[in-house]
Design a protein around this motif. Structure first.
Motif, PDB file in Angstrom:
ATOM      1  N   ARG A 119      -0.971  16.705 -32.561  1.00 49.90           N
ATOM      2  CA  ARG A 119       0.220  17.124 -33.283  1.00 49.90           C
ATOM      3  C   ARG A 119       0.404  16.295 -34.553  1.00 49.90           C
ATOM      4  NH1 ARG A 119       4.426  15.332 -30.207  1.00 49.90           N
ATOM      5  NH2 ARG A 119       3.543  16.472 -28.481  1.00 49.90           N
ATOM      6  N   THR A 120       0.302  14.981 -34.423  1.00 46.61           N
ATOM      7  CA  THR A 120       0.570  14.120 -35.574  1.00 46.61           C
ATOM      8  C   THR A 120      -0.586  14.109 -36.570  1.00 46.61           C
ATOM      9  OG1 THR A 120      -0.236  12.229 -34.326  1.00 46.61           O
ATOM     10  CG2 THR A 120       2.137  12.634 -34.299  1.00 46.61           C
ATOM     11  N   GLU A 121      -1.815  14.060 -36.091  1.00 46.53           N
ATOM     12  CA  GLU A 121      -2.968  13.989 -36.992  1.00 46.53           C
ATOM     13  C   GLU A 121      -3.143  15.280 -37.780  1.00 46.53           C
ATOM     14  OE1 GLU A 121      -5.080  11.488 -37.961  1.00 46.53           O
ATOM     15  OE2 GLU A 121      -3.520  10.340 -36.966  1.00 46.53           O
ATOM     16  N   LYS A 122      -2.891  16.423 -37.139  1.00 46.97           N
ATOM     17  CA  LYS A 122      -3.038  17.700 -37.832  1.00 46.97           C
ATOM     18  C   LYS A 122      -2.079  17.773 -39.009  1.00 46.97           C
ATOM     19  CE  LYS A 122      -3.231  22.633 -36.876  1.00 46.97           C
ATOM     20  NZ  LYS A 122      -3.006  23.684 -35.914  1.00 46.97           N
ATOM     21  N   SER A 123      -0.831  17.375 -38.801  1.00 45.60           N
ATOM     22  CA  SER A 123       0.143  17.418 -39.895  1.00 45.60           C
ATOM     23  C   SER A 123      -0.211  16.396 -40.976  1.00 45.60           C
ATOM     24  CB  SER A 123       1.559  17.192 -39.378  1.00 45.60           C
ATOM     25  OG  SER A 123       1.663  15.909 -38.794  1.00 45.60           O
TER      26      SER A 123
ATOM     27  N   MET B 173      -5.672   6.960 -31.362  1.00 47.96           N
ATOM     28  CA  MET B 173      -7.075   7.184 -31.057  1.00 47.96           C
ATOM     29  C   MET B 173      -7.182   8.337 -30.061  1.00 47.96           C
ATOM     30  SD  MET B 173      -9.705   4.367 -29.712  1.00 47.96           S
ATOM     31  CE  MET B 173     -11.192   4.851 -28.915  1.00 47.96           C
ATOM     32  N   TYR B 174      -8.154   9.199 -30.271  1.00 49.17           N
ATOM     33  CA  TYR B 174      -8.335  10.345 -29.396  1.00 49.17           C
ATOM     34  C   TYR B 174      -9.069   9.914 -28.145  1.00 49.17           C
ATOM     35  CZ  TYR B 174      -8.985  15.256 -28.281  1.00 49.17           C
ATOM     36  OH  TYR B 174      -8.933  16.489 -27.692  1.00 49.17           O
ATOM     37  N   ASN B 175      -8.558  10.310 -26.979  1.00 45.34           N
ATOM     38  CA  ASN B 175      -9.161   9.912 -25.707  1.00 45.34           C
ATOM     39  C   ASN B 175     -10.147  10.972 -25.248  1.00 45.34           C
ATOM     40  OD1 ASN B 175      -7.385   7.599 -25.398  1.00 45.34           O
ATOM     41  ND2 ASN B 175      -5.798   9.134 -25.170  1.00 45.34           N
ATOM     42  N   LYS B 176     -11.398  10.596 -25.163  1.00 42.95           N
ATOM     43  CA  LYS B 176     -12.419  11.556 -24.766  1.00 42.95           C
ATOM     44  C   LYS B 176     -12.477  11.642 -23.248  1.00 42.95           C
ATOM     45  CE  LYS B 176     -14.795  11.412 -28.946  1.00 42.95           C
ATOM     46  NZ  LYS B 176     -15.904  11.680 -29.719  1.00 42.95           N
ATOM     47  N   GLY B 177     -13.411  12.429 -22.746  1.00 42.78           N
ATOM     48  CA  GLY B 177     -13.542  12.639 -21.304  1.00 42.78           C
ATOM     49  C   GLY B 177     -14.143  11.446 -20.590  1.00 42.78           C
ATOM     50  N   ASP B 178     -15.010  11.723 -19.637  1.00 44.40           N
ATOM     51  CA  ASP B 178     -15.626  10.651 -18.847  1.00 44.40           C
ATOM     52  C   ASP B 178     -16.477   9.746 -19.736  1.00 44.40           C
ATOM     53  OD1 ASP B 178     -14.500  11.735 -16.643  1.00 44.40           O
ATOM     54  OD2 ASP B 178     -16.265  12.920 -16.105  1.00 44.40           O
ATOM     55  N   PHE B 179     -16.554   8.489 -19.340  1.00 50.73           N
ATOM     56  CA  PHE B 179     -17.362   7.540 -20.068  1.00 50.73           C
ATOM     57  C   PHE B 179     -18.757   7.484 -19.455  1.00 50.73           C
ATOM     58  CE2 PHE B 179     -13.140   6.627 -21.344  1.00 50.73           C
ATOM     59  CZ  PHE B 179     -13.247   6.178 -22.640  1.00 50.73           C
ATOM     60  N   ARG B 180     -19.434   6.372 -19.573  1.00 51.87           N
ATOM     61  CA  ARG B 180     -20.828   6.265 -19.149  1.00 51.87           C
ATOM     62  C   ARG B 180     -21.040   6.741 -17.715  1.00 51.87           C
ATOM     63  NH1 ARG B 180     -20.208   0.132 -20.430  1.00 51.87           N
ATOM     64  NH2 ARG B 180     -18.463   0.747 -19.161  1.00 51.87           N
ATOM     65  N   ALA B 181     -21.957   7.686 -17.563  1.00 53.03           N
ATOM     66  CA  ALA B 181     -22.417   8.143 -16.242  1.00 53.03           C
ATOM     67  C   ALA B 181     -21.274   8.499 -15.313  1.00 53.03           C
ATOM     68  CB  ALA B 181     -23.321   7.082 -15.604  1.00 53.03           C
ATOM     69  N   GLY B 182     -20.254   9.204 -15.808  1.00 55.72           N
ATOM     70  CA  GLY B 182     -19.168   9.644 -14.955  1.00 55.72           C
ATOM     71  C   GLY B 182     -18.130   8.588 -14.681  1.00 55.72           C
TER      72      GLY B 182
ATOM     73  N   GLN C  12      -4.023  10.440 -20.579  1.00 55.13           N
ATOM     74  CA  GLN C  12      -5.021  10.892 -21.547  1.00 55.13           C
ATOM     75  C   GLN C  12      -4.611  12.253 -22.126  1.00 55.13           C
ATOM     76  OE1 GLN C  12      -8.945  10.786 -19.915  1.00 55.13           O
ATOM     77  NE2 GLN C  12      -9.752  12.261 -21.355  1.00 55.13           N
ATOM     78  N   LYS C  13      -4.139  13.154 -21.236  1.00 56.29           N
ATOM     79  CA  LYS C  13      -3.725  14.490 -21.656  1.00 56.29           C
ATOM     80  C   LYS C  13      -2.557  14.424 -22.639  1.00 56.29           C
ATOM     81  CE  LYS C  13      -1.519  18.472 -19.547  1.00 56.29           C
ATOM     82  NZ  LYS C  13      -1.076  19.017 -18.268  1.00 56.29           N
ATOM     83  N   TYR C  14      -1.508  13.666 -22.297  1.00 56.86           N
ATOM     84  CA  TYR C  14      -0.333  13.593 -23.158  1.00 56.86           C
ATOM     85  C   TYR C  14      -0.628  12.839 -24.449  1.00 56.86           C
ATOM     86  CZ  TYR C  14       2.196  15.698 -19.377  1.00 56.86           C
ATOM     87  OH  TYR C  14       2.612  16.571 -18.411  1.00 56.86           O
ATOM     88  N   GLY C  15      -1.487  11.833 -24.361  1.00 55.41           N
ATOM     89  CA  GLY C  15      -1.869  11.092 -25.562  1.00 55.41           C
ATOM     90  C   GLY C  15      -2.623  11.977 -26.539  1.00 55.41           C
ATOM     91  N   ASN C  16      -3.523  12.799 -26.021  1.00 52.38           N
ATOM     92  CA  ASN C  16      -4.295  13.700 -26.885  1.00 52.38           C
ATOM     93  C   ASN C  16      -3.399  14.750 -27.524  1.00 52.38           C
ATOM     94  OD1 ASN C  16      -6.586  12.333 -26.326  1.00 52.38           O
ATOM     95  ND2 ASN C  16      -7.397  13.800 -24.862  1.00 52.38           N
ATOM     96  N   LYS C  17      -2.410  15.253 -26.754  1.00 55.06           N
ATOM     97  CA  LYS C  17      -1.473  16.237 -27.313  1.00 55.06           C
ATOM     98  C   LYS C  17      -0.737  15.639 -28.508  1.00 55.06           C
ATOM     99  CE  LYS C  17       0.169  19.541 -23.904  1.00 55.06           C
ATOM    100  NZ  LYS C  17       1.285  19.896 -23.039  1.00 55.06           N
ATOM    101  N   LYS C  18      -0.236  14.415 -28.334  1.00 55.45           N
ATOM    102  CA  LYS C  18       0.511  13.757 -29.389  1.00 55.45           C
ATOM    103  C   LYS C  18      -0.399  13.499 -30.592  1.00 55.45           C
ATOM    104  CE  LYS C  18       3.456   9.807 -30.334  1.00 55.45           C
ATOM    105  NZ  LYS C  18       3.959   8.531 -29.857  1.00 55.45           N
ATOM    106  N   TRP C  19      -1.624  13.087 -30.329  1.00 61.77           N
ATOM    107  CA  TRP C  19      -2.577  12.807 -31.412  1.00 61.77           C
ATOM    108  C   TRP C  19      -2.856  14.063 -32.222  1.00 61.77           C
ATOM    109  CZ3 TRP C  19      -7.375  14.412 -33.008  1.00 61.77           C
ATOM    110  CH2 TRP C  19      -8.027  13.598 -33.916  1.00 61.77           C
TER     111      TRP C  19
END
Length: 104
Positions: free
Chosen positions: A29-33, A1-10, A20-27
């Motif tokens: 890489r794998t999802e694009k392929s 699952m892609y981790n977005k930025g801030d949630f409700r009201a900051g 979050q940063k490393y999880g998004n990188k992995k996502w």
């Protein structure tokens, strides 16, 4: 699952920024392929050929300080040709009938 930025009201998300940063990188890489593999199976894209541009061959004669010089030039548009012929040293020009020239 892609981790977005801030949630409700900051409010911060459930994981730290670093995870979050490393999880998004992995996502990414794998999802694009995975998406590319899926598209390769479904649709085969063919490369389209570009149309060959029409060229205008012209012989331009210039006279500078009494010295005449002729050159064969090629232009893609009429505007390019008109701009080249506007030169003050051009004495004459004419279109070439044979657009294909062979170099030996």
């Amino acid at each position: 699952m892609y981790n977005k930025g801030d949630f409700r009201a900051g409010e911060e998300g459930k994981i730290s920024r670093e995870l979050q940063k490393y999880g998004n990188k992995k996502w990414r890489r794998t999802e694009k392929s995975a998406i590319e593999d899926h598209l390769k199976e479904e649709v085969r894209f063919l490369k389209t050929k570009k149309n060959r541009r029409k060229t205008i061959w012209v012989k331009i004669t210039k006279e500078i300080n009494g010295l005449k010089r002729s050159d064969y030039k090629r232009f893609y548009t009429e505007k390019e040709l008109k701009d080249a012929v506007k030169n003050q040293y051009v004495t004459r020009y004419f279109y070439m009938k044979n657009n294909k020239t062979k170099k030996k």
